[in-house]
Design a protein around this motif. Sequence first.
Motif, mmCIF file in Angstrom:
data_model
loop_
_atom_site.group_PDB
_atom_site.id
_atom_site.type_symbol
_atom_site.label_atom_id
_atom_site.label_comp_id
_atom_site.label_asym_id
_atom_site.label_seq_id
_atom_site.Cartn_x
_atom_site.Cartn_y
_atom_site.Cartn_z
ATOM 1 N N LEU A 69 33.634 23.973 31.321
ATOM 2 C CA LEU A 69 33.090 24.738 30.506
ATOM 3 C C LEU A 69 33.498 24.916 29.232
ATOM 4 C CD1 LEU A 69 31.485 27.636 30.006
ATOM 5 C CD2 LEU A 69 33.324 28.920 31.356
ATOM 6 N N THR A 70 33.032 24.930 28.171
ATOM 7 C CA THR A 70 33.557 25.048 26.809
ATOM 8 C C THR A 70 33.426 26.808 26.342
ATOM 9 O OG1 THR A 70 31.876 24.095 25.879
ATOM 10 C CG2 THR A 70 33.515 22.814 26.044
ATOM 11 N N VAL A 71 34.497 27.211 25.753
ATOM 12 C CA VAL A 71 34.240 28.623 25.343
ATOM 13 C C VAL A 71 35.388 28.853 24.302
ATOM 14 C CG1 VAL A 71 35.958 29.458 27.360
ATOM 15 C CG2 VAL A 71 34.434 31.040 26.267
ATOM 16 N N ASP A 72 34.986 29.694 23.460
ATOM 17 C CA ASP A 72 36.007 30.023 22.384
ATOM 18 C C ASP A 72 36.779 31.365 22.649
ATOM 19 O OD1 ASP A 72 37.240 30.728 20.020
ATOM 20 O OD2 ASP A 72 35.467 30.772 18.598
ATOM 21 N N LEU A 73 38.189 31.066 22.891
ATOM 22 C CA LEU A 73 39.062 32.122 23.415
ATOM 23 C C LEU A 73 39.352 33.265 22.329
ATOM 24 C CD1 LEU A 73 41.191 30.335 26.070
ATOM 25 C CD2 LEU A 73 39.358 31.938 26.391
ATOM 26 N N LYS A 74 38.920 32.588 21.102
ATOM 27 C CA LYS A 74 39.503 33.706 20.008
ATOM 28 C C LYS A 74 38.313 34.674 19.783
ATOM 29 C CE LYS A 74 41.585 29.974 17.558
ATOM 30 N NZ LYS A 74 41.476 28.879 16.241
ATOM 31 N N THR A 75 37.136 34.721 20.551
ATOM 32 C CA THR A 75 36.163 35.753 20.407
ATOM 33 C C THR A 75 36.463 36.628 21.670
ATOM 34 O OG1 THR A 75 34.548 34.317 21.712
ATOM 35 C CG2 THR A 75 34.805 34.098 19.214
ATOM 36 N N GLU A 76 36.175 37.930 21.608
ATOM 37 C CA GLU A 76 36.092 38.816 22.663
ATOM 38 C C GLU A 76 35.153 38.314 23.928
ATOM 39 O OE1 GLU A 76 38.354 41.136 23.043
ATOM 40 O OE2 GLU A 76 39.031 40.392 21.419
ATOM 41 N N LYS A 77 33.963 37.931 23.336
ATOM 42 C CA LYS A 77 32.921 37.503 24.436
ATOM 43 C C LYS A 77 33.327 36.180 25.145
ATOM 44 C CE LYS A 77 28.679 39.617 22.639
ATOM 45 N NZ LYS A 77 27.261 39.139 22.375
ATOM 46 N N GLY A 78 34.128 35.455 24.621
ATOM 47 C CA GLY A 78 34.748 34.210 25.267
ATOM 48 C C GLY A 78 35.875 34.498 26.211
ATOM 49 N N LYS A 79 36.563 35.487 25.770
ATOM 50 C CA LYS A 79 37.715 36.055 26.615
ATOM 51 C C LYS A 79 36.935 36.627 27.826
ATOM 52 C CE LYS A 79 40.778 36.727 22.588
ATOM 53 N NZ LYS A 79 41.299 37.746 21.716
ATOM 54 N N GLU A 80 35.868 37.488 27.669
ATOM 55 C CA GLU A 80 35.410 38.061 28.683
ATOM 56 C C GLU A 80 35.042 37.116 29.808
ATOM 57 O OE1 GLU A 80 34.202 41.105 31.125
ATOM 58 O OE2 GLU A 80 35.656 41.143 29.448
ATOM 59 N N ILE A 81 34.222 35.848 29.483
ATOM 60 C CA ILE A 81 34.046 35.158 30.194
ATOM 61 C C ILE A 81 35.002 34.547 30.934
ATOM 62 C CG2 ILE A 81 33.263 32.585 30.400
ATOM 63 C CD1 ILE A 81 31.582 33.326 27.777
ATOM 64 N N VAL A 82 36.217 34.450 30.464
ATOM 65 C CA VAL A 82 37.564 33.934 31.530
ATOM 66 C C VAL A 82 38.005 34.922 32.363
ATOM 67 C CG1 VAL A 82 39.947 33.332 31.079
ATOM 68 C CG2 VAL A 82 38.130 32.157 29.658
ATOM 69 N N LYS A 83 37.853 36.062 31.960
ATOM 70 C CA LYS A 83 38.204 37.394 32.483
ATOM 71 C C LYS A 83 37.308 37.349 34.016
ATOM 72 C CE LYS A 83 40.440 40.217 29.099
ATOM 73 N NZ LYS A 83 40.517 41.231 28.071
ATOM 74 N N LYS A 84 36.164 37.139 33.645
ATOM 75 C CA LYS A 84 35.168 37.207 34.720
ATOM 76 C C LYS A 84 35.504 36.096 35.841
ATOM 77 C CE LYS A 84 31.168 39.649 32.609
ATOM 78 N NZ LYS A 84 29.851 39.461 32.235
ATOM 79 N N LEU A 85 35.516 35.098 35.355
ATOM 80 C CA LEU A 85 35.965 33.764 35.827
ATOM 81 C C LEU A 85 37.280 34.047 36.685
ATOM 82 C CD1 LEU A 85 35.199 30.699 33.628
ATOM 83 C CD2 LEU A 85 34.229 31.311 35.967
ATOM 84 N N SER A 86 38.271 34.502 36.267
ATOM 85 C CA SER A 86 39.302 35.120 36.968
ATOM 86 C C SER A 86 39.247 35.856 38.258
ATOM 87 C CB SER A 86 40.503 35.669 36.017
ATOM 88 O OG SER A 86 40.149 36.945 35.903
ATOM 89 N N GLU A 87 38.178 36.666 38.135
ATOM 90 C CA GLU A 87 37.697 37.375 39.155
ATOM 91 C C GLU A 87 37.270 36.843 40.529
ATOM 92 O OE1 GLU A 87 35.123 40.424 37.853
ATOM 93 O OE2 GLU A 87 36.276 41.378 36.470
ATOM 94 N N LYS A 88 36.722 35.599 40.188
ATOM 95 C CA LYS A 88 36.192 34.724 41.330
ATOM 96 C C LYS A 88 37.049 33.679 41.571
ATOM 97 C CE LYS A 88 32.896 31.714 40.912
ATOM 98 N NZ LYS A 88 31.794 31.078 40.395
ATOM 99 N N SER A 89 38.193 33.566 40.796
ATOM 100 C CA SER A 89 38.947 32.359 41.121
ATOM 101 C C SER A 89 40.235 32.824 41.931
ATOM 102 C CB SER A 89 39.619 31.817 39.823
ATOM 103 O OG SER A 89 38.764 31.465 39.031
ATOM 104 N N ASP A 90 40.653 31.878 42.548
ATOM 105 C CA ASP A 90 42.091 31.874 43.300
ATOM 106 C C ASP A 90 43.377 31.522 42.568
ATOM 107 O OD1 ASP A 90 40.809 32.084 46.381
ATOM 108 O OD2 ASP A 90 39.752 30.700 45.476
#
Length: 394
Positions: A69-90
Amino acid sequence: MTALSGITILDLTRVLAGPYCSMILGDLGAEVIKIEAPGGSDETRRWGPPFQEGVSAYYLCANRNKKSLTVDLKTEKGKEIVKKLSEKSDVIIHNFKTGTMERLGLSYPVLKKRNPKLIYCSITGFGETGPYKNLPGYDFIIQAMSGLMSITGDKSSGPQKMGVAITDILTGLYAGIAIQAALLERYQSGSGQKIDLSLYDSAVSALVNIGSNYLMAGSVPKRLGSHHANIVPYQTFSSSDGEMVIAVGNDTQFRSLCKIIQLPDLAGDHRFHTNPDRVTHRDSLTEILQKAFLSKPTDYWRDKCHEANVPFGAIQTLEDVACDPQLNARNMFIHAAHPTAGEIKMIGSPIKLSRTPVKAQKHPPDPGEHSTEILHSLGYNAKEIEELRKKCII
């Protein structure tokens, strides 16, 4: 069924230590989601040659069994994607410099609030505490600072680095061990935890007996080339047609070696009778053995040593290794189809499990190859995904 089925790894690492760790976990069956910036920000994608249809051999060595997955972590929406992924990750693994994840708003306390069971593994050059915590860490630098280079090479060569990025590899292995330990502990406590790993710590741990020798005796070790600090003969020798290693681990093996070279009385020489004697008189014994080994070819010594159970190994090139029947019998070289590079060859996993075997199920992914699939799993619809793509957030 695989050993780590049902475990999801969110992989924010690049280069070698982190990707090597997450590949091992992926080999064991975990779902690994590799995060990069749009276009692919893992530096190893551009490290070469060699390349195969533009795909780097270096990148391929540590990135199979992952989704991208490619995502721009410099953007708020990009960070939110990673935060949502962290909720379902171990597990989440990153190897940003100390403080970077905090600046991105992706620190352990932040993500722990969303997922208390999350195991958060940080891999840095020097760790997240101590006076060096903000320094960048590269394998070569760590090899120098850790003492590994000071004991590698011989008197004339000067300090030498190892032929691979050994501190990256060691740290990746330690990370894999630590993550699995934390997963096991979580089954008892129900809680995740943070893991703080550094290349520097890992490298120093690899000093093993040499480090122990110094701590006990206080004598700074010298470079011994291919010789062993505590065992003799345990080193390389030249035969009449090549190079080989003899690794005599006890006095019985030494007596057998003396018979092989047709100098049985050598074992009774007071200078060589026991291993401590042989270490003391290393140079004299090496000279005698080397003269004997030059009389015959490598294959002759291999056969004789194998017959007498004396540890022996010819020094092989990678061409020899790739053709080795033992390695091929154990599936240590595998093939996979890649969407860009075509048919690729990779070194297989050394882990052999009887009920849940390791499988190379996924090729090393192209940048963003699975972005749509992953975002769909988070609840994003096609219109939202297209909008993210238009804004170069993914």
